[in-house]
Design a protein around this motif. Structure first.
Motif, PDB file in Angstrom:
ATOM      1  N   THR A   1     -32.528 -48.316 -13.705  1.00 35.90           N
ATOM      2  CA  THR A   1     -31.265 -49.040 -13.353  1.00 35.90           C
ATOM      3  C   THR A   1     -30.375 -48.231 -12.541  1.00 35.90           C
ATOM      4  OG1 THR A   1     -31.608 -50.304 -15.597  1.00 35.90           O
ATOM      5  CG2 THR A   1     -29.379 -50.541 -14.215  1.00 35.90           C
ATOM      6  N   TYR A   2     -30.137 -48.698 -11.314  1.00 37.08           N
ATOM      7  CA  TYR A   2     -29.212 -48.257 -10.427  1.00 37.08           C
ATOM      8  C   TYR A   2     -28.105 -49.279 -10.080  1.00 37.08           C
ATOM      9  CZ  TYR A   2     -32.863 -44.980  -9.015  1.00 37.08           C
ATOM     10  OH  TYR A   2     -34.020 -44.025  -8.904  1.00 37.08           O
ATOM     11  N   GLU A   3     -27.062 -48.462  -9.993  1.00 34.97           N
ATOM     12  CA  GLU A   3     -25.670 -49.248  -9.960  1.00 34.97           C
ATOM     13  C   GLU A   3     -24.867 -48.640  -8.841  1.00 34.97           C
ATOM     14  OE1 GLU A   3     -22.228 -49.811 -13.017  1.00 34.97           O
ATOM     15  OE2 GLU A   3     -21.823 -47.851 -12.154  1.00 34.97           O
ATOM     16  N   CYS A   4     -24.293 -49.785  -8.010  1.00 42.56           N
ATOM     17  CA  CYS A   4     -23.532 -49.318  -6.845  1.00 42.56           C
ATOM     18  C   CYS A   4     -21.925 -49.602  -7.310  1.00 42.56           C
ATOM     19  CB  CYS A   4     -23.951 -50.005  -5.519  1.00 42.56           C
ATOM     20  SG  CYS A   4     -23.599 -51.715  -5.446  1.00 42.56           S
ATOM     21  N   LYS A   5     -21.062 -48.933  -6.931  1.00 46.29           N
ATOM     22  CA  LYS A   5     -19.926 -49.389  -7.266  1.00 46.29           C
ATOM     23  C   LYS A   5     -18.949 -49.175  -5.881  1.00 46.29           C
ATOM     24  CE  LYS A   5     -16.147 -48.431 -10.471  1.00 46.29           C
ATOM     25  NZ  LYS A   5     -15.896 -47.468 -11.865  1.00 46.29           N
ATOM     26  N   ALA A   6     -18.135 -50.547  -5.810  1.00 46.49           N
ATOM     27  CA  ALA A   6     -17.286 -50.497  -4.453  1.00 46.49           C
ATOM     28  C   ALA A   6     -15.542 -50.414  -5.073  1.00 46.49           C
ATOM     29  CB  ALA A   6     -17.254 -51.859  -3.921  1.00 46.49           C
ATOM     30  N   GLU A   7     -14.987 -49.546  -4.573  1.00 44.05           N
ATOM     31  CA  GLU A   7     -13.514 -49.376  -5.177  1.00 44.05           C
ATOM     32  C   GLU A   7     -12.473 -49.104  -3.696  1.00 44.05           C
ATOM     33  OE1 GLU A   7     -13.644 -46.669  -8.919  1.00 44.05           O
ATOM     34  OE2 GLU A   7     -14.934 -45.618  -7.255  1.00 44.05           O
ATOM     35  N   ASN A   8     -11.442 -49.537  -4.361  1.00 41.40           N
ATOM     36  CA  ASN A   8     -10.195 -49.221  -3.215  1.00 41.40           C
ATOM     37  C   ASN A   8      -8.993 -49.086  -4.009  1.00 41.40           C
ATOM     38  OD1 ASN A   8      -9.202 -51.886  -3.739  1.00 41.40           O
ATOM     39  ND2 ASN A   8      -9.750 -52.751  -1.743  1.00 41.40           N
TER      40      ASN A   8
ATOM     41  N   CYS B   1     -25.825 -52.330  -0.518  1.00 44.83           N
ATOM     42  CA  CYS B   1     -24.778 -52.683  -1.327  1.00 44.83           C
ATOM     43  C   CYS B   1     -23.504 -52.477  -0.312  1.00 44.83           C
ATOM     44  CB  CYS B   1     -24.380 -51.990  -2.525  1.00 44.83           C
ATOM     45  SG  CYS B   1     -23.022 -52.254  -3.489  1.00 44.83           S
ATOM     46  N   PHE B   2     -22.895 -53.567  -0.292  1.00 48.96           N
ATOM     47  CA  PHE B   2     -21.495 -53.568   0.813  1.00 48.96           C
ATOM     48  C   PHE B   2     -20.530 -54.659   0.310  1.00 48.96           C
ATOM     49  CE2 PHE B   2     -18.900 -54.723   4.685  1.00 48.96           C
ATOM     50  CZ  PHE B   2     -18.867 -53.400   4.832  1.00 48.96           C
ATOM     51  N   ALA B   3     -19.140 -54.310   0.280  1.00 49.47           N
ATOM     52  CA  ALA B   3     -18.057 -55.079  -0.225  1.00 49.47           C
ATOM     53  C   ALA B   3     -17.102 -55.525   0.718  1.00 49.47           C
ATOM     54  CB  ALA B   3     -17.474 -54.405  -1.385  1.00 49.47           C
ATOM     55  N   LEU B   4     -16.485 -56.513   0.778  1.00 46.90           N
ATOM     56  CA  LEU B   4     -15.098 -56.759   1.403  1.00 46.90           C
ATOM     57  C   LEU B   4     -13.948 -56.307   0.702  1.00 46.90           C
ATOM     58  CD1 LEU B   4     -16.112 -60.390   2.754  1.00 46.90           C
ATOM     59  CD2 LEU B   4     -16.931 -58.191   3.484  1.00 46.90           C
ATOM     60  N   GLY B   5     -12.973 -55.948   1.398  1.00 47.57           N
ATOM     61  CA  GLY B   5     -11.957 -55.663   0.661  1.00 47.57           C
ATOM     62  C   GLY B   5     -10.673 -55.121   1.731  1.00 47.57           C
ATOM     63  N   ASN B   6      -9.453 -54.990   1.136  1.00 45.36           N
ATOM     64  CA  ASN B   6      -8.450 -54.462   2.045  1.00 45.36           C
ATOM     65  C   ASN B   6      -7.735 -53.663   1.077  1.00 45.36           C
ATOM     66  OD1 ASN B   6      -6.430 -53.657   3.801  1.00 45.36           O
ATOM     67  ND2 ASN B   6      -5.735 -55.756   4.069  1.00 45.36           N
ATOM     68  N   PRO B   7      -7.405 -52.195   1.104  1.00 45.72           N
ATOM     69  CA  PRO B   7      -8.125 -51.046   2.073  1.00 45.72           C
ATOM     70  C   PRO B   7      -9.766 -51.229   2.140  1.00 45.72           C
ATOM     71  CG  PRO B   7      -6.255 -50.086   1.095  1.00 45.72           C
ATOM     72  CD  PRO B   7      -6.693 -51.435   0.285  1.00 45.72           C
ATOM     73  N   VAL B   8     -10.507 -50.783   3.122  1.00 47.96           N
ATOM     74  CA  VAL B   8     -11.780 -50.940   2.939  1.00 47.96           C
ATOM     75  C   VAL B   8     -12.329 -50.090   1.996  1.00 47.96           C
ATOM     76  CG1 VAL B   8     -13.944 -49.992   4.327  1.00 47.96           C
ATOM     77  CG2 VAL B   8     -11.798 -50.981   5.464  1.00 47.96           C
ATOM     78  N   PRO B   9     -13.308 -50.871   0.990  1.00 47.50           N
ATOM     79  CA  PRO B   9     -13.786 -50.127  -0.096  1.00 47.50           C
ATOM     80  C   PRO B   9     -14.816 -48.822   0.026  1.00 47.50           C
ATOM     81  CG  PRO B   9     -14.235 -52.386   0.052  1.00 47.50           C
ATOM     82  CD  PRO B   9     -13.745 -52.150   1.097  1.00 47.50           C
ATOM     83  N   THR B  10     -14.646 -48.253  -0.777  1.00 41.88           N
ATOM     84  CA  THR B  10     -15.649 -46.795  -0.660  1.00 41.88           C
ATOM     85  C   THR B  10     -16.926 -47.311  -1.868  1.00 41.88           C
ATOM     86  OG1 THR B  10     -13.930 -45.421  -0.470  1.00 41.88           O
ATOM     87  CG2 THR B  10     -16.051 -44.480  -1.215  1.00 41.88           C
TER      88      THR B  10
ATOM     89  N   GLU C   1     -22.420 -49.823  13.099  1.00 42.78           N
ATOM     90  CA  GLU C   1     -22.032 -50.000  11.596  1.00 42.78           C
ATOM     91  C   GLU C   1     -21.216 -48.791  11.272  1.00 42.78           C
ATOM     92  OE1 GLU C   1     -25.312 -51.706   9.423  1.00 42.78           O
ATOM     93  OE2 GLU C   1     -26.558 -50.914  11.182  1.00 42.78           O
ATOM     94  N   ASP C   2     -20.330 -49.079  10.132  1.00 38.94           N
ATOM     95  CA  ASP C   2     -19.605 -47.820   9.929  1.00 38.94           C
ATOM     96  C   ASP C   2     -19.165 -48.498   8.294  1.00 38.94           C
ATOM     97  OD1 ASP C   2     -17.411 -49.671  10.236  1.00 38.94           O
ATOM     98  OD2 ASP C   2     -16.977 -48.763  12.130  1.00 38.94           O
ATOM     99  N   SER C   3     -17.897 -47.711   7.638  1.00 43.07           N
ATOM    100  CA  SER C   3     -17.683 -47.985   6.282  1.00 43.07           C
ATOM    101  C   SER C   3     -16.958 -49.473   6.612  1.00 43.07           C
ATOM    102  CB  SER C   3     -16.631 -47.133   5.920  1.00 43.07           C
ATOM    103  OG  SER C   3     -15.570 -46.951   6.851  1.00 43.07           O
ATOM    104  N   ARG C   4     -16.726 -49.998   7.654  1.00 43.64           N
ATOM    105  CA  ARG C   4     -15.861 -51.265   7.754  1.00 43.64           C
ATOM    106  C   ARG C   4     -16.846 -52.462   8.135  1.00 43.64           C
ATOM    107  NH1 ARG C   4     -12.942 -53.903  11.461  1.00 43.64           N
ATOM    108  NH2 ARG C   4     -13.319 -52.484  12.938  1.00 43.64           N
ATOM    109  N   ARG C   5     -17.844 -52.110   8.955  1.00 42.07           N
ATOM    110  CA  ARG C   5     -18.862 -53.018   9.301  1.00 42.07           C
ATOM    111  C   ARG C   5     -20.232 -52.658   8.878  1.00 42.07           C
ATOM    112  NH1 ARG C   5     -16.635 -52.728  15.257  1.00 42.07           N
ATOM    113  NH2 ARG C   5     -16.936 -50.571  14.852  1.00 42.07           N
ATOM    114  N   PHE C   6     -21.314 -53.722   8.310  1.00 43.45           N
ATOM    115  CA  PHE C   6     -22.244 -53.604   7.945  1.00 43.45           C
ATOM    116  C   PHE C   6     -23.280 -54.801   8.414  1.00 43.45           C
ATOM    117  CE2 PHE C   6     -25.223 -54.058   4.357  1.00 43.45           C
ATOM    118  CZ  PHE C   6     -26.294 -52.858   4.507  1.00 43.45           C
TER     119      PHE C   6
END
Length: 1093
Positions: free
Chosen positions: A362-369, A318-327, A237-242
């Protein structure tokens, strides 16, 4: 006899266990159960009938003094008797749980096919047990799979379909019934994946993908992992696979060519550790192009509402798909994420350990690229199981009294309450009133006796607090009876009347046949105690207390004796002694002779322990007096000594003061007021003088260079006892010091003060010159100067170095060179103009940043003499064996460069000199034997001298030829004739080969086993005559001798003669070694006087 302190000790234990019960949620410990672990033998003396008892009864409480309690009229024997205490075996009480059932997770594949649910309770009579599953009673007769062992329930061949659920144990005896907490029985298993082939997944490069696990049936939780192509190649597992541990799915935010392959989901049961693999899911790339960049899309996230128990660890995904790999980033709305939180799996998981109520929110996760961003919010709510704040206790009451019980618990959500009596629900009715956790019973009756349980619960858990209610009903009983009381003349005396009775009895006092009427001197107190003020002899006699209730009556007789008051004299009342002396304090009591007296010594209000006092205290007692001897007195023995004398009538206390003169105590804090390069002004506060005036103070200092603390010189000198300031002088500059002060008086020297803070003296010009300036040696044209470095203690400041000054003997001007390293010990000066062994005047000085210091005394040092200038003379070499050549020479002519040793070089004539070998003499020797040479070889040899400066020239080469090697063939065909102690030995001559040295003789070795002495015989002939001493085993060896050395050794001849027996002259034997035997031939010749040949 029970100690009066036991109820309070028991109360302390119960209090501690109560705190423990509050600290462990959903696991209460009832007070009843605690009390019954060790019943208090003095329980009948307690005025309160609610356990744990809080107050001791009204009887006289005295320390347990063996000397006093042994008296037949002692207070303890008068006021109590063994019948007042009940043993554990005789006390009857309702059931109290020792062990309640716990939650069980049972593996279905376990080899042990039995599930055991534990339950154990104490009680007298012994409790019986029943079990309930999901509210229905377990019937062991109707279902053979159920059996009971003591209170435990055993389920054979358990299965999830029939046995899953909540179990509860009921314990009951004749005093009541209690229910245990619920225990959940679950079953652990892991099914198999469906064998149906899974379809492949085809995506473009750069596209995101989700591979579904679809786990098989299982219980409880499982752990997910994925395998790529073959086991055990796990997906990292890494930033690209979860890998989600909630869904089990594998998420790849951006597919790369390296991801192509066959994927298998592996699941593991957390209880059984069983593992199963799913059918493979092929992942392939489409050939119609590459996926372009796109904004993130959150594919897996935590729920919008997360409930978690306080103290556990929460895990938010919390994990997101995206290109480039999201942070992925996290934040807490209107607050900060707890510091204890950890981000894992490339920030795809937020983990918060030991969750607390303040972590809710309340907790928030945010995915960005670079293409955009998206967010998800969810609320984390922390709940707590009920925890007891107040529990109910076992209680005994009289009929008609009002019972009030309150139990209180905390939890989130707020817990509710319900009450049970003997395992059945209790509601408000008639005399019973229930308001949340409060139970009130008005005018209790015997039928109200039983086991009560307060149950506190919320949606996450249930806890129980158990207690027994006993309603007493008995006619009055007095224990002990009669009671004897001794009073002191002129003092007040109280006669107690405390029968055991329920309900409370009516009390009257009589003296003789007449009822006592209260007056100013005789009073009847509210607790039914009869108090007589200013007692006199006329008050002696029998007093009768009569107690009566509707169930009966009883009388108790109190016999009162009035005795003279006791007087105690302690002498001396004040005494002064010096440390190390001894003193005796005498305590004498005047008392009624019919009473025994017991003494106790106290020091500063605390009893003296004569067994653990270091031998300083000794107790010497007579009938009415006691002495306290204090030996080898220390300062700590100063204080007040008390003598307590006690009879069964009264107690008298007297006190004396002991003053101890001794060395002063340590002075107060030492402060460095002012510091210079060689002085320090110190101040301190006076310590205790211990009753002897302080005469002087001693100032001590410690530095990194001193051996511990050292006394320093002072100004003024001496420092008298009335001073609190002085100056330490003759300190070293630029040294860090600590200071302390020691006080002295006529008795001795006291302990030192605490050290001052470390301070450094100011810098100053160096004052110490280097020592042991010397030199010599070195290479040609060098002047080597050496010295001992100046210790850092005397460098007096930073920038320390050396000034090396020198001049040729007879010249005027000095040459000076600076050596900047403080650790330097040598300086070399080179000048090719001066000849070897030129004398120089030399001195070495010091300097630092403050200036130049002194120089050492001038010494004469000669320049180096240089390496040897001439080669050795008269070099000769000659062979002494096939492997050795002796070389001799003479030293070179006297002059500069005297050799300290010699080096011999040698090589064969067929070799180059560079390939030769070298050997050096150990000292200044003029000969050497070269060893390990090849035989019959010509060697070239040179010799050169050397010293510490270097090597001199080599001599002209000389030659020497090593001799031929000795014969390799050993002497053979050994024959011997033994006649008595004489042995004639002969052998075949050895013939040398062309490349071997000629034989010039033979060497015969005779040695006796077990002894170190050997006998060697040399002969030029191939035969010899040997003489054997008496007794023993002998070994004979023969070697050929040649110019090349000794040849090979022959086979051994072994001869054995009888110990202590001389061979007869007419006994003769001829022997020879077989030709086939070369090295190990044995022949035993036993010469016994009676032997026949």
């Amino acid at each position: 006899m029970g100690s009066p302190w036991k109820p309070f000790l028991l109360l302390f234990v119960i209090s501690g266990l109560s705190d423990f019960a509050r600290a462990v949620p959903a696991r209460p410990i009832s007070y009843a159960a605690v009390l019954r672990m060790k019943p208090d033998s003095s329980s009948s003396l307690l005025s309160s009938r609610s356990r744990p008892r809080q107050h001791h009864g009204g009887e006289l409480v005295t320390p347990d003094w063996s000397a006093f309690s042994s008296h037949p009229l002692s207070a303890l024997s008068l006021l109590s008797s063994p019948e007042d205490y009940r043993s554990e075996e005789s006390e009857e009480f309702g059931p109290a749980f020792i062990q309640e059932p716990d939650d069980v997770i049972f593996p279905l594949d376990s080899d042990e096919k039995k599930v055991v649910m534990h339950c154990e309770a104490r009680g007298n009579p012994l409790p019986t047990y029943r079990w309930y599953v999901n509210g229905t009673e377990v019937d062991s007769e109707a279902d053979y799979r159920y059996s009971f062992v003591d209170g435990n329930l055993i389920i054979t061949n358990a299965s999830e379909t029939t046995d899953y659920g909540k179990y509860q144990c009921k314990a009951e005896n004749s005093f009541g019934t209690v229910l245990s907490r619920d225990a959940l029985l679950q079953f652990a298993y892991l099914g198999a994946f469906s064998t149906k082939t899974r379809g492949g997944v085809s995506v473009r490069e750069g596209q995101g993908v989700v591979l579904m696990c679809t786990p098989p049936p299982h219980s409880p939780e499982i752990i997910y992992s994925w395998v790529l192509n073959e086991f055990p190649s796990f997906v990292a597992e890494d930033s690209r696979r979860f890998i989600s541990q909630d869904t089990g799915n594998l998420y790849i935010s951006k597919v790369q060519p390296s991801d192509i392959g066959s994927y298998v989901c592996l699941v593991k049961n957390t209880v059984t550790n069983a593992r199963v693999l799913s059918p493979p899911t092929p992942l392939t790339l489409k050939t119609d192009g590459v996926m372009g960049e796109y904004e993130p899309k959150i594919e897996v996230h935590f729920p919008t509402s997360v409930l978690v128990a306080k103290g556990l660890t929460v895990r938010l995904e919390c994990f997101a798909l995206g290109n480039p790999v999201p942070t992925i980033t996290w934040r807490k709305i209107n607050g900060n994420i707890p510091k204890k939180a950890r981000l894992r799996k490339s920030q795809a998981v937020l983990e918060i350990p030991n969750i607390q109520l303040e972590d809710s929110g309340t907790y928030e996760c945010k995915a960005e690229n670079p293409r955009g961003g998206t967010a998800f919010k969810g609320h984390l709510q922390v709940y707590t199981l009920p925890q007891w704040v107040r529990m109910i206790n076992d209680t005994q009451m009289d009929s008609g009294e009002k019972l009030q019980w309150e139990c209180k618990a905390i939890g989130r959500p707020r817990p509710t309450y319900r009450w049970l009596r003997n395992g059945l629900p209790l509601t408000s009715q008639s005399r019973f009133e229930i308001v949340n956790g409060e139970l009130t019973v008005y005018k209790v009756q015997p039928t109200d006796s039983g086991m009560y349980q307060c149950v506190s619960e919320n949606k996450y858990g249930t806890i129980y607090s158990n207690a027994e209610l006993k309603i007493l009903a008995s006619a009055p009983v007095f224990v002990p009876n009669p009671v004897r009381v001794i009073a002191t003349l002129g003092k007040d005396v109280s006669l107690d009347c405390k029968p055991r009775a329920s309900p409370k009895p009516r009390i009257i006092w009589k003296r003789g046949d007449r009822r006592i009427q209260p007056n100013k001197r005789i009073m009847l107190l509210r607790n039914n105690t009869l108090k007589i003020v200013n007692s006199s002899r006329a008050d002696e006699g029998n007093y009768v207390c009569r107690a009566e209730n509707q169930l009966g009556s009883a009388e108790m007789t109190a016999i009162l004796w009035v005795k003279e008051a006791m007087r105690v004299a302690l002498s001396p009342s004040r005494v002064e002694v010096t440390v190390g002396e001894s003193v005796v304090l005498s305590c004498k009591a005047t008392h009624d002779t019919s009473l025994d007296v017991a003494f106790q010594w106290l020091f500063n209000q605390k009893p003296i322990n004569f067994q653990h006092n270091g031998g300083h205290f000794e107790f010497i007692q007579t009938s009415s007096a006691v002495d306290l001897m204090i030996r080898s007195i220390l300062l700590k023995h100063a204080g007040k000594y008390g003598c307590r004398a006690q009879t069964s009538a009264d107690t008298v206390f007297a006190e004396a003061e002991l003053l101890v003169r001794g060395p002063p105590g340590p002075p107060g804090v030492v402060i460095v007021e002012e510091i210079t390069d060689t002085t320090a002004t110190l101040s301190w506060t006076r310590g205790l003088d211990n009753h002897s005036p302080i005469s002087t103070y001693n100032l001590q200092a410690r530095s990194p260079y001193s051996l511990g603390w050292q006394t320093v010189k002072t100004d003024p000198d001496p420092v008298t006892g009335d001073m609190e300031s002085a100056m330490a002088v003759e300190l070293n500059p630029w040294v860090e010091y600590e200071f302390r002060v020691v006080a002295s008086n006529a008795i001795g020297t006291g302990d030192p003060s605490a050290p001052s803070r470390g301070v450094r003296t100011k810098e100053a010009v160096p004052s110490v010159a280097p020592a042991n300036v010397s030199g010599g040696n070195g290479r040609r044209h060098e002047l080597v100067i050496s010295w001992e470095p100046v210790s850092e203690e005397f460098q007096n400041g930073e920038g320390f170095g050396y000034i090396v000054a020198f001049r040729a003997n007879g010249t005027r001007g000095w040459k000076e060179k600076m050596v900047t390293s403080a650790d330097s010990t040598m300086y070399k000066y080179r000048d090719e103009t001066f000849p070897p062994l030129t004398p120089f005047e030399v001195k070495v000085g010091v300097y630092n940043n403050k200036g130049d210091g002194p120089f050492s005394k001038v010494v004469i040092i000669h320049s180096a003499e240089g390496e040897p200038r001439e080669p050795p003379t008269d070099v000769k070499a000659y062979s002494i064996s096939s492997s050795e050549i002796r070389v001799t020479w003479k030293p070179p002519n006297p002059g500069p460069g005297k050799p300290r040793g010699y080096e011999v070089s040698y090589w064969k004539d067929v070799e180059q000199e560079e390939a030769g070998k070298k050997q050096q003499t150990v000292k200044n020797e003029t000969s050497m034997v070269l060893m390990g040479l090849e035989g019959n070889s010509l060697y070239l040899i040179t010799v050169k001298g050397f010293n510490s400066i270097g090597q001199g020239p080599a001599s002209a080469a000389v030659t020497a030829k090593s001799r031929k090697a000795p014969p390799a063939q050993p002497p053979s065909k050994l024959m011997w004739i033994q006649e008595g102690n004489n042995v004639s030995l002969s052998w075949d001559p050895v013939k040398a080969k062309d490349n071997e040295s000629d034989v010039i003789g033979y060497m015969v070795l005779l040695k006796q086993e077990g002894r170190g002495h050997n006998q060697v015989t040399r002969t030029i002939n191939p035969s010899t005559m040997l003489s054997l001493p008496e007794g023993g085993t002998y070994i004979i060896e023969v070697r050929a001798l040649s110019e090349g050395g000794e040849g090979a050794v022959s086979s051994q001849v072994r001869l054995v003669t009888s110990s202590g027996v001389r061979a007869k002259s007419n006994q003769c034997s001829v022997h020879s070694l077989p030709q086939s035997l070369t090295w190990t031939a044995l022949l035993l010749v036993l010469l016994v006087p009676s032997a026949s040949w």
